[in-house]
Design a protein around this motif. Sequence first.
Motif, PDB file in Angstrom:
ATOM      1  N   LYS A  13      46.032  42.554  31.524  1.00 45.67           N
ATOM      2  CA  LYS A  13      45.702  43.336  32.726  1.00 45.67           C
ATOM      3  C   LYS A  13      46.533  42.915  33.944  1.00 45.67           C
ATOM      4  O   LYS A  13      47.312  41.978  33.884  1.00 45.67           O
ATOM      5  N   CYS A  65      44.572  39.537  35.457  1.00 45.41           N
ATOM      6  CA  CYS A  65      43.923  38.544  34.601  1.00 45.41           C
ATOM      7  C   CYS A  65      44.537  38.635  33.213  1.00 45.41           C
ATOM      8  O   CYS A  65      45.371  39.498  32.958  1.00 45.41           O
ATOM      9  N   CYS A  67      43.100  39.424  30.370  1.00 41.10           N
ATOM     10  CA  CYS A  67      42.359  40.240  29.402  1.00 41.10           C
ATOM     11  C   CYS A  67      43.281  41.218  28.685  1.00 41.10           C
ATOM     12  O   CYS A  67      44.225  41.740  29.278  1.00 41.10           O
ATOM     13  N   THR A  69      36.985  41.777  28.947  1.00 42.62           N
ATOM     14  CA  THR A  69      36.645  41.511  30.345  1.00 42.62           C
ATOM     15  C   THR A  69      36.578  40.002  30.578  1.00 42.62           C
ATOM     16  O   THR A  69      36.466  39.225  29.634  1.00 42.62           O
ATOM     17  N   CYS A  70      36.658  39.610  31.849  1.00 40.92           N
ATOM     18  CA  CYS A  70      36.546  38.201  32.222  1.00 40.92           C
ATOM     19  C   CYS A  70      36.028  38.149  33.656  1.00 40.92           C
ATOM     20  O   CYS A  70      35.886  39.194  34.302  1.00 40.92           O
ATOM     21  N   CYS A  78      38.247  40.384  36.206  1.00 40.97           N
ATOM     22  CA  CYS A  78      38.161  41.856  36.217  1.00 40.97           C
ATOM     23  C   CYS A  78      36.708  42.333  36.319  1.00 40.97           C
ATOM     24  O   CYS A  78      36.470  43.518  36.530  1.00 40.97           O
TER      25      CYS A  78
HETATM   26 ZN    ZN Z   1      39.868  40.167  32.886  1.00 42.85          ZN
END
Ligand code: ZN
Length: 503
Positions: free
Chosen positions: A27, A30, A32, A44-45, A48
């Motif tokens: 992304k 990040c 991901c 996701t993390c 995000c």
């Molecule tokens: Zn993320």
Amino acid sequence: MPYEELLTRYEPVVGLEVHVELSTATKMFCGCATGFGAEPNTQTCPVCLGMPGALPVVNATAVESAVRIGLALNCRIAEWCRFARKNYFYPDMPKNFQTSQYDEPIAFDGWIDVEVPAADGSGETSEVFRVEIERAHMEEDTGKSTHVGGSTGRIHGADYSVVDYNRAGIPLIEIVTRPITGAGERAPEVARAYVSALRDLMRALDVSDVKMEQGSMRCDANVSLMPTGSSTLGTRTETKNVNSLRSVERAVRYEMTRHAAVLDAGEAVFQETRHWHEDTGITTAGRPKSDADDYRYFPEPDLVPVAPSREDVERLRATLPENPADRRRRLQGDWGYSDLEMRDVVNAGAVEVIEETVAAGASPAAARKWWTGVLARQANTDGVAVTDLGVTPAHVAELDGLVASGRLNDSMARQVLEGVVAGEGTPTEVADARGLELVQDDGALQAAVDKVVAANPDVAEKIRGGKVQAAGALIGQVMKEMRGQADAAKARELILTTLGVEG
Ligand code: ZN
Ligand code: ADP
Ligand code: MG
């Protein structure tokens, strides 16, 4: 209001905002993954998902892609630029702001030449129209809401909504044109040609899948009218997420006629977003959108500025592919196609396969005939790309070889190709299995010609008298006698020599 009539009194102005989702592995801010179609909320993390204290880091590949896109669009590349927060209530954006760029875009002041059918109305020739690019900036995508229950899939009437954040934070490049004027009646075609040219360019740059149907390329179309002769822009509407080339053209045309009807009634166009309805071909009102909408933009404090060195910019410039339009012109010249033929090839998405088919030994004329004829029709029926039929350039080149060597005539070749599409094997294998082969025995052909000539004394007499075109009627019968397994050109030749006429 009839389209032609509105053009006598109004000049259309179009502005296009195109979002391109970059095909980076990770992304924008990040690490991901970005793959399409994963289980909801598995990519996701904390960054995000907008968790407090999580810190974003800019994706270097995304910045390089943005610079390459900017360069390919003949833009200037900022020596120094920043991200900005665009504050808004985003139900599918956990941060409640979008990290975007505002007054400091990475690329600006560019242009792209697009090809539209010439105004002569013949449809045979093309003309170049220059579209000016205001800016191309980096930002991130939002998540995706799904409204469950209710019949329309919209939030009204739904029982509840769920949100998938996998897409939140995927890198986007937003490319914005200056207002396009001077296109007149061809404004809808210019809009379509522009989006098409952008798509080709993104493909050539290999920065995005640019699949409009999957949303990796999306277009918002701004339209306004000004009275002919005026130079003050009229009030625009912004039709959102028009997700096919054809829809871009239709949506612009629809809004032009709608605006004209509103203005003719002495009313004012209301500045708003509009929804495009693919099925009915109309737009309906979305939300009001004034130029003064306050997104409370401010520079993103968690990210350092982006300052591509001039050396980096030149290094990236050196990676630019040949411009797709130049490439098409070069290939058209090499292949000897007319503008109309080339346009068919482009519309069939067959430029690359034809290039490979010619490289594999086929004549450009034969390659075009098969890929834009039988194969394009089959692809259309199946709803797939012409490249997804299981027929390779090597197959088509082999087929052309079988025709050129005199083993197959045209209609046999067509049957063979159908066999290849059906997965029966290579052209030679299909021809062998189906027993398709021209009768090479001239004796058999001569016998058929004699029989047909004898059965048609009046036609034969006409041909003897010099009406060579009349041979067509006999060729058909000879081919029938031969159960289609003869070379029509050879049959014609033989009919004429039998009757003592020069072809
Ligand atoms: Zn993320
Ligand atoms: P926003 O996203 O806030 O609507 P942008 O600046 O991102 O604004 O995009 C606006 C687009 O609309 C640009 O392509 C611009 O050229 C175009 N545009 C601006 N004014 C008009 C107008 N009066 N008629 C048609 N297009 C317009
Ligand atoms: Mg915009």
